[in-house]
Design a protein around this motif. Structure first.
Motif, PDB file in Angstrom:
ATOM      1  N   ASP A 331       0.441  -1.137   0.073  1.00 63.27           N
ATOM      2  CA  ASP A 331       0.140   0.254  -0.305  1.00 63.27           C
ATOM      3  C   ASP A 331       0.972   0.576  -0.295  1.00 63.27           C
ATOM      4  O   ASP A 331       0.535   2.426  -0.079  1.00 63.27           O
ATOM      5  N   ARG A 332       2.390   1.070  -0.055  1.00 61.68           N
ATOM      6  CA  ARG A 332       2.915   2.207   1.012  1.00 61.68           C
ATOM      7  C   ARG A 332       4.138   2.185  -0.282  1.00 61.68           C
ATOM      8  O   ARG A 332       4.688   3.386  -1.048  1.00 61.68           O
ATOM      9  N   LEU A 333       4.199   1.416  -0.964  1.00 55.65           N
ATOM     10  CA  LEU A 333       5.186   1.080  -2.260  1.00 55.65           C
ATOM     11  C   LEU A 333       4.776   0.663  -3.110  1.00 55.65           C
ATOM     12  O   LEU A 333       5.431   0.748  -4.276  1.00 55.65           O
ATOM     13  N   GLY A 334       4.059   0.295  -3.197  1.00 55.24           N
ATOM     14  CA  GLY A 334       3.199  -0.487  -5.209  1.00 55.24           C
ATOM     15  C   GLY A 334       3.751  -1.624  -4.893  1.00 55.24           C
ATOM     16  O   GLY A 334       4.173  -1.900  -4.634  1.00 55.24           O
ATOM     17  N   ARG A 335       2.001  -2.015  -5.475  1.00 58.22           N
ATOM     18  CA  ARG A 335       2.170  -3.358  -5.389  1.00 58.22           C
ATOM     19  C   ARG A 335       3.074  -4.504  -6.275  1.00 58.22           C
ATOM     20  O   ARG A 335       4.194  -5.257  -5.953  1.00 58.22           O
ATOM     21  N   ARG A 336       3.930  -3.847  -7.319  1.00 60.90           N
ATOM     22  CA  ARG A 336       4.537  -4.206  -8.415  1.00 60.90           C
ATOM     23  C   ARG A 336       5.269  -4.693  -7.879  1.00 60.90           C
ATOM     24  O   ARG A 336       6.777  -5.189  -7.506  1.00 60.90           O
ATOM     25  N   PRO A 337       5.976  -3.210  -7.467  1.00 67.65           N
ATOM     26  CA  PRO A 337       8.231  -2.876  -7.343  1.00 67.65           C
ATOM     27  C   PRO A 337       7.918  -4.118  -5.642  1.00 67.65           C
ATOM     28  O   PRO A 337       8.768  -4.585  -5.690  1.00 67.65           O
ATOM     29  N   THR A 338       6.857  -3.759  -4.761  1.00 61.55           N
ATOM     30  CA  THR A 338       6.333  -5.149  -3.926  1.00 61.55           C
ATOM     31  C   THR A 338       6.565  -6.813  -3.951  1.00 61.55           C
ATOM     32  O   THR A 338       7.494  -7.050  -3.508  1.00 61.55           O
ATOM     33  N   LEU A 339       6.278  -7.162  -5.141  1.00 62.89           N
ATOM     34  CA  LEU A 339       6.420  -7.999  -5.909  1.00 62.89           C
ATOM     35  C   LEU A 339       7.309  -8.274  -6.597  1.00 62.89           C
ATOM     36  O   LEU A 339       8.178  -9.525  -6.528  1.00 62.89           O
ATOM     37  N   THR A 340       7.777  -7.732  -6.380  1.00 61.75           N
ATOM     38  CA  THR A 340       9.888  -8.189  -7.139  1.00 61.75           C
ATOM     39  C   THR A 340      10.967  -8.233  -6.238  1.00 61.75           C
ATOM     40  O   THR A 340      11.319  -9.136  -6.020  1.00 61.75           O
ATOM     41  N   TYR A 341      10.629  -7.353  -5.584  1.00 64.27           N
ATOM     42  CA  TYR A 341      11.386  -7.152  -3.999  1.00 64.27           C
ATOM     43  C   TYR A 341      11.069  -9.357  -3.613  1.00 64.27           C
ATOM     44  O   TYR A 341      12.058  -9.785  -2.924  1.00 64.27           O
ATOM     45  N   VAL A 342      10.098  -9.379  -3.799  1.00 72.16           N
ATOM     46  CA  VAL A 342       9.193 -11.013  -2.775  1.00 72.16           C
ATOM     47  C   VAL A 342      10.387 -12.213  -3.361  1.00 72.16           C
ATOM     48  O   VAL A 342      10.456 -12.783  -3.259  1.00 72.16           O
ATOM     49  N   CYS A 343       9.585 -11.982  -4.962  1.00 74.61           N
ATOM     50  CA  CYS A 343      10.221 -12.499  -5.843  1.00 74.61           C
ATOM     51  C   CYS A 343      12.152 -13.280  -5.919  1.00 74.61           C
ATOM     52  O   CYS A 343      12.376 -13.562  -5.409  1.00 74.61           O
ATOM     53  N   LEU A 344      12.782 -11.907  -4.898  1.00 77.40           N
ATOM     54  CA  LEU A 344      14.080 -12.055  -5.607  1.00 77.40           C
ATOM     55  C   LEU A 344      14.489 -12.982  -4.352  1.00 77.40           C
ATOM     56  O   LEU A 344      15.571 -13.630  -3.835  1.00 77.40           O
ATOM     57  N   ALA A 345      13.394 -12.780  -3.015  1.00 79.71           N
ATOM     58  CA  ALA A 345      13.899 -13.162  -1.532  1.00 79.71           C
ATOM     59  C   ALA A 345      13.274 -14.222  -1.282  1.00 79.71           C
ATOM     60  O   ALA A 345      14.408 -15.216  -0.921  1.00 79.71           O
ATOM     61  N   LEU A 346      12.538 -15.010  -2.355  1.00 77.41           N
ATOM     62  CA  LEU A 346      12.247 -16.115  -2.545  1.00 77.41           C
ATOM     63  C   LEU A 346      13.488 -16.889  -3.150  1.00 77.41           C
ATOM     64  O   LEU A 346      13.309 -18.522  -2.774  1.00 77.41           O
ATOM     65  N   SER A 347      14.388 -16.424  -3.973  1.00 78.63           N
ATOM     66  CA  SER A 347      14.879 -17.090  -4.698  1.00 78.63           C
ATOM     67  C   SER A 347      15.858 -17.656  -3.587  1.00 78.63           C
ATOM     68  O   SER A 347      17.144 -18.783  -3.780  1.00 78.63           O
ATOM     69  N   VAL A 348      16.697 -16.318  -2.663  1.00 75.55           N
ATOM     70  CA  VAL A 348      17.858 -16.149  -2.124  1.00 75.55           C
ATOM     71  C   VAL A 348      17.648 -17.557  -1.015  1.00 75.55           C
ATOM     72  O   VAL A 348      18.469 -17.800  -0.481  1.00 75.55           O
ATOM     73  N   ALA A 349      16.372 -17.352  -0.586  1.00 75.33           N
ATOM     74  CA  ALA A 349      15.454 -18.139   0.721  1.00 75.33           C
ATOM     75  C   ALA A 349      15.694 -19.996   0.204  1.00 75.33           C
ATOM     76  O   ALA A 349      16.571 -20.635   1.025  1.00 75.33           O
ATOM     77  N   GLN A 350      16.205 -19.687  -1.365  1.00 71.19           N
ATOM     78  CA  GLN A 350      16.052 -21.288  -1.172  1.00 71.19           C
ATOM     79  C   GLN A 350      16.846 -22.361  -1.820  1.00 71.19           C
ATOM     80  O   GLN A 350      17.568 -23.046  -1.134  1.00 71.19           O
ATOM     81  N   PHE A 351      18.152 -20.938  -2.435  1.00 70.27           N
ATOM     82  CA  PHE A 351      19.604 -21.229  -2.237  1.00 70.27           C
ATOM     83  C   PHE A 351      20.521 -21.510  -0.307  1.00 70.27           C
ATOM     84  O   PHE A 351      20.791 -21.984   0.091  1.00 70.27           O
ATOM     85  N   GLY A 352      20.109 -20.852   0.362  1.00 70.13           N
ATOM     86  CA  GLY A 352      19.981 -19.997   1.658  1.00 70.13           C
ATOM     87  C   GLY A 352      19.857 -21.813   2.427  1.00 70.13           C
ATOM     88  O   GLY A 352      19.944 -22.519   3.523  1.00 70.13           O
ATOM     89  N   VAL A 353      18.501 -22.015   2.579  1.00 70.84           N
ATOM     90  CA  VAL A 353      18.229 -23.091   2.820  1.00 70.84           C
ATOM     91  C   VAL A 353      18.860 -24.991   2.530  1.00 70.84           C
ATOM     92  O   VAL A 353      19.373 -25.260   3.073  1.00 70.84           O
ATOM     93  N   LEU A 354      19.784 -24.971   1.413  1.00 75.93           N
ATOM     94  CA  LEU A 354      20.007 -26.030   0.835  1.00 75.93           C
ATOM     95  C   LEU A 354      21.711 -25.315   1.288  1.00 75.93           C
ATOM     96  O   LEU A 354      22.312 -26.519   1.695  1.00 75.93           O
ATOM     97  N   TRP A 355      22.209 -24.721   1.172  1.00 73.87           N
ATOM     98  CA  TRP A 355      23.645 -23.940   1.651  1.00 73.87           C
ATOM     99  C   TRP A 355      23.819 -24.321   3.615  1.00 73.87           C
ATOM    100  O   TRP A 355      24.350 -25.413   3.773  1.00 73.87           O
ATOM    101  N   ALA A 356      22.544 -23.942   4.419  1.00 72.05           N
ATOM    102  CA  ALA A 356      22.330 -24.194   5.975  1.00 72.05           C
ATOM    103  C   ALA A 356      21.921 -25.977   5.497  1.00 72.05           C
ATOM    104  O   ALA A 356      22.975 -26.354   7.150  1.00 72.05           O
ATOM    105  N   GLY A 357      21.276 -27.125   4.636  1.00 69.41           N
ATOM    106  CA  GLY A 357      20.941 -28.450   5.126  1.00 69.41           C
ATOM    107  C   GLY A 357      22.562 -28.010   5.322  1.00 69.41           C
ATOM    108  O   GLY A 357      23.151 -29.781   5.876  1.00 69.41           O
ATOM    109  N   GLU A 358      23.143 -27.694   3.725  1.00 70.75           N
ATOM    110  CA  GLU A 358      24.390 -29.042   3.542  1.00 70.75           C
ATOM    111  C   GLU A 358      25.742 -28.877   4.622  1.00 70.75           C
ATOM    112  O   GLU A 358      26.277 -30.157   4.656  1.00 70.75           O
ATOM    113  N   ILE A 359      25.709 -27.550   5.405  1.00 72.80           N
ATOM    114  CA  ILE A 359      26.733 -27.813   5.473  1.00 72.80           C
ATOM    115  C   ILE A 359      26.011 -28.008   7.306  1.00 72.80           C
ATOM    116  O   ILE A 359      26.664 -27.958   8.489  1.00 72.80           O
TER     117      ILE A 359
END
Length: 472
Positions: A331-359
């Motif tokens: 509501d404050r930043l705009g729907r479309r920019p917020t969606l882009t940030y969320v998609c980037l965070a989702l990508s980082v999370a996948q690599f992060g879960v894998l890395w943390a599990g592997e170590i």
């Protein structure tokens, strides 16, 4: 640009209009029905149409978000393979998402009221859990839990999400996110129940009781559902001049109302719906993969049942609360920019879960489970708010149903196909693929534009011109 009214007519004298209202039309031809308060229409404040859908969403969250925790017991009790068990979930996702569009069309034609949709969904949800507990084979579970339970929970989900946007057209992001959040964190008690108090000796009783719980909550909430009239707009907000203050003014500036009330055909022809569909396909596939395989992955990494259950519990809580937070931010930043940030965070999370599990780092694993849960649910309310932002509220049940139908395909990728990828490539290949797909979704989100909205040049040089429905 602030549009001036082109037409205005009183409707207080009509026999079919019990409340005083007027309809005003902006420069593009969009009609707004103003003058009626929420209490006149509902007999109570409109915030109740946030709370009641939220409660119903909490109840049906057990279908999807607790299923991964029940997988081991279901497989052992029914003598299914892990892949068979997850294919049951994939069938459920297919019908849960697939029913949204046809149900929306029936609602907009007046064939199916919101109350009838909720009552039907409540009964079918009960049958879904009873079928899962007593299924003699996988096919019966797919027909009962997958088809009946999927249709039932899908009716409830789509009705709840669309209801909020209709009652809060001027500030729908935070409200939609709050309601949508119940669909995730409502499953937390059941995640721990299925992890610790669910085994082959009691699974039938537990699942039958869960079905009765879902029936009771959704049935009671649904009996109070009611849609606002077509084109309704809250009387205290000027739809032509956005004459509001504070949060509402900011929300309307960042997310202006749709330029017209688009029919599904008109919305499809803009080209924006197919783009949204592919973007949601990517996001939902990754999210469903995380929901389905985070607990099994944690157990394989040797974290033990407590960490495995806690990681999924954290994921569900943050998945739900994150939806409300991201809706508020949009509501404050705009729907479309917020969606882009969320998609980037989702990508980082996948690599992060894998890395943390592997170590084998448990605290780090929980941190990335936190991020995965946050991003893996946040895109749902963003799309739910973007669709009426772009195409209007009157046909939102159908328009959002078209976009949300992407989940019926993503369910196959995230669940059943995800199981095959894990079996063939291992968790490294599966999580790496999920991270790459999330990056693709972020790139696609950059292309989204409100149909018919004037460009920056048009706003300064050709104020007053309008675009017809279907213009992009």
């Amino acid at each position: 640009m602030t549009a001036e009214p082109l037409a205005e007519r009183g409707a207080s004298g009509r026999a079919d209009a019990p409340h005083r209202y007027r309809e005003i039309t902006d420069a593009r031809g969009r009609v707004y029905r103003v003058g009626e308060s929420d209490r006149e229409i509902l007999g109570r404040p409109r915030w109740t149409m946030v709370v009641l859908p939220w409660v119903a969403m909490i109840a049906i969250s057990v279908f999807e978000y607790a299923y991964g925790a029940a997988e081991d017991t279901l497989s052992a009790a029914h003598h299914w393979t892990s892949s068979n068990t997850f294919w049951v979930l994939s069938v459920w996702i297919f019908f849960q998402a697939g029913v949204s569009f046809p149900a929306g069309k029936l609602r907009e034609k007046g064939v199916l009221t919101s109350r009838a949709a909720m009552v039907t969904g409540a009964v079918l949800s009960l049958l879904g859990f009873v079928s899962l507990s007593h299924a003699p084979n996988v096919a019966a579970a797919m027909a009962g839990f997958g088809l009946l339970g999927g249709v039932g929970s899908g009716l409830i989900y789509s009705t709840c999400v669309n209801m909020v946007g209709k009652w809060y057209p001027e500030r729908r992001g935070g409200k939609t996110g709050f309601v949508n959040g119940g669909f995730a964190y409502g499953a937390v008690p059941f995640i721990f129940l299925f992890s610790y108090g669910f085994d082959t000796s009691n699974y039938r009783v537990v699942l039958d009781l869960v079905g009765l719980y879902v029936l009771a909550v959704t049935l009671v909430a649904g009996l109070f559902f009611k849609d606002p009239p077509k084109n309704w707009w809250p009387a205290h907000v000027d739809p032509l001049r956005h004459g509001a203050a504070g949060r509402t003014a900011v929300a309307l500036a960042k997310n202006p109302p749709a330029t017209a009330q688009f029919t599904p055909g008109e919305a499809l022809r803009t080209g924006v719906v197919p783009l949204m569909w592919v973007c949601m396909l990517c996001c939902a596939g990754v999210s469903i993969f995380g929901i389905s395989f985070q607990v099994p992955f944690a157990k394989e990494m040797g974290f033990g049942p407590m960490i495995a259950a806690s990681s999924m519990g954290v994921m569900s809580v943050i998945n739900g609360t994150g939806r409300g937070v991201v809706g508020w931010l949009s509501d404050r930043l705009g729907r479309r920019p917020t969606l882009t940030y969320v998609c980037l965070a989702l990508s980082v999370a996948q690599f992060g879960v894998l890395w943390a599990g592997e170590i084998r780092n448990q605290p780090l694993f929980l941190v990335f489970a936190f991020l995965s849960g946050f991003a893996g649910g946040a895109f749902y309310p963003l799309f739910a708010a973007l669709v009426p932002d772009y195409f209007g509220e009157n046909n939102n049940a159908s328009n959002y149903g078209m976009v949300y139908s992407a989940k019926l395909v993503s369910g196959l990728f995230g669940g059943g196909v995800g199981a095959m990828v894990v079996h063939s490539w291992g968790y490294v290949g599966a999580y790496t693929t999920a991270g790459a797909v999330s990056l693709l979704a972020a790139a696609l989100s950059l292309l989204l534009r409100q149909p018919g909205a004037p460009t920056a040049r048009a706003q300064t040089g050709t104020a007053g011109l309008s675009s017809p429905p279907g213009a992009s």
